[in-house]
Design a protein around this motif. Structure first.
Motif, PDB file in Angstrom:
ATOM      1  N   CYS A  41       2.160   9.749   5.492  1.00  0.00           N
ATOM      2  CA  CYS A  41       2.216   8.432   4.848  1.00  0.00           C
ATOM      3  C   CYS A  41       1.104   8.324   3.815  1.00  0.00           C
TER       4      CYS A  41
ATOM      5  N   ILE B 266      -0.664   5.432   1.476  1.00  0.00           N
ATOM      6  CA  ILE B 266      -0.786   4.010   1.138  1.00  0.00           C
ATOM      7  C   ILE B 266      -1.256   3.929  -0.305  1.00  0.00           C
TER       8      ILE B 266
ATOM      9  N   VAL C  88       3.732   3.612   1.033  1.00  0.00           N
ATOM     10  CA  VAL C  88       3.656   2.187   1.339  1.00  0.00           C
ATOM     11  C   VAL C  88       2.835   1.512   0.253  1.00  0.00           C
ATOM     12  N   ASN C  89       3.439   0.600  -0.481  1.00  0.00           N
ATOM     13  CA  ASN C  89       2.722  -0.166  -1.495  1.00  0.00           C
ATOM     14  C   ASN C  89       3.494  -1.441  -1.820  1.00  0.00           C
TER      15      ASN C  89
ATOM     16  N   ARG D 276      -0.649  -4.483   1.802  1.00  0.00           N
ATOM     17  CA  ARG D 276      -1.523  -4.017   2.882  1.00  0.00           C
ATOM     18  C   ARG D 276      -2.445  -5.109   3.403  1.00  0.00           C
TER      19      ARG D 276
ATOM     20  N   LEU E  54       2.903  -5.645   6.939  1.00  0.00           N
ATOM     21  CA  LEU E  54       2.684  -4.208   7.070  1.00  0.00           C
ATOM     22  C   LEU E  54       3.259  -3.693   8.380  1.00  0.00           C
TER      23      LEU E  54
ATOM     24  N   ASP F 210      -4.928   7.086   2.722  1.00  0.00           N
ATOM     25  CA  ASP F 210      -5.091   5.720   2.221  1.00  0.00           C
ATOM     26  C   ASP F 210      -5.792   5.756   0.870  1.00  0.00           C
TER      27      ASP F 210
ATOM     28  N   ALA G 231      -5.946  -1.861   8.674  1.00  0.00           N
ATOM     29  CA  ALA G 231      -5.399  -0.504   8.812  1.00  0.00           C
ATOM     30  C   ALA G 231      -5.697   0.071  10.192  1.00  0.00           C
TER      31      ALA G 231
END
Length: 298
Positions: free
Chosen positions: A5, A7, A31-32, A49, A55, A69, A81
């Motif tokens: 993943c 971020i 993920v954004n 986030r 999230l 990240d 997180a």
């Protein structure tokens, strides 16, 4: 490497990282906030986030071998997180910065120059906030944590405008503002930091690690290289004291370099700044010329 993943990952070396991992056959989830589409074949989850509930919803039922990240800037973001990814990953890599060493003496800085256990109230400013974000994630017990302290990144689709500042002024014959006696700093190519982050995600070490190409660079040398590429002699305005707050982006009052010995001992071989800097500057100059011609034609 199993599914990974990222971020952030929508621009600059984060985008390069995602594309490189995907090209290597790694299953990548980005993920954004959805400001740009993910590369074809990459899973794209849209979430802010800073919104913990959103999230969690986006990540429901998902787990990862590692998380990189790219956009953790504050201890509050780190706390979210730490909670959300507990139980979802065994390894968490945070992209940090040379700026965590700002204000310290003793360059070149080894990783232990910053004591993550000694953190005060929530900090303001990029470097101090990054340092506290590292401290939050380093203290959690649920996954192995690595902070990659990157040197100043040059090359590629740089959105920061810092190198452009020098190219534009030198091409126009305008003076560059620098300290009276500027010190050198550490730099890294955007493709190299992307490669380093991917390597760190698949390794088994923990803790902070400095990432920079070999060969420190000061603002005089940077401007001289741009001058060679533009056939223009750089001019300078030198300032001291309180006025030094007005200096150009890569002018530093004193040496601001990192020791990359830990990365070397762990097995990563960095390039030499001298090997890639001319190409980076040539691209920046070419882009500046093309943009100037487009503006003139428009």
């Amino acid at each position: 490497m199993n599914e990974l993943c990222v971020i952030g990952g929508s621009r600059y070396f984060g985008r390069r990282l995602v594309e490189s991992l995907h090209a290597q056959g790694v299953a990548v989830t980005v993920v954004n906030r959805g400001s740009a589409p993910a590369p074809e074949g990459v899973t794209h989850l849209v979430a802010d986030r800073d919104d913990e509930a959103a999230l969690r919803r986006a990540l429901a039922g998902r787990s990862f071998a590692a998380v990189i990240d790219q956009i953790c800037y504050t201890p509050a973001q780190a706390e979210i997180a730490a909670r959300v990814f507990a139980g979802r990953t065994a390894r968490y890599v945070m992209t940090s910065t040379i700026e965590v060493y700002a204000g310290l003496d003793g360059a070149p800085f080894a990783e232990d120059a910053v004591d993550l256990a000694e953190q005060g109230p929530p900090a303001t400013g990029y470097g101090p906030a990054k340092r506290q974000a590292e401290a939050v994630l380093a203290a959690q017990p649920d996954f192995a944590f690595v902070s990659v302290r990157s040197g100043h990144v040059l090359g590629g689709a740089d959105f920061t405008g810092r190198l452009e500042h020098y190219v534009r002024r030198i091409r126009a014959g305008l003076p560059v503002t620098v300290h009276e006696n500027p010190g050198a700093s550490s730099f890294v190519h955007e493709a190299e930091i992307a490669r380093f982050l991917a390597w760190a995600a698949g390794a088994d070490f923990t803790g902070p690690v400095n990432a920079a190409s070999h060969g420190e660079l000061d603002v005089w040398e940077l401007c001289a290289a741009i001058g060679t590429a533009t056939s223009a002699a750089p001019a300078f305005t030198r300032v001291a004291g309180a006025a030094a707050g007005e200096v150009s982006p890569y002018s530093f009052e004193r040496a601001f370099t990192m020791d990359t010995g830990r990365a070397a001992r762990l097995g990563f071989a960095f390039s030499q700044v001298a090997d890639w800097l001319p190409g980076v500057i040539e691209r920046a100059v070419r882009t500046s010329v093309e943009e100037g011609a487009a503006c003139a034609g428009g």
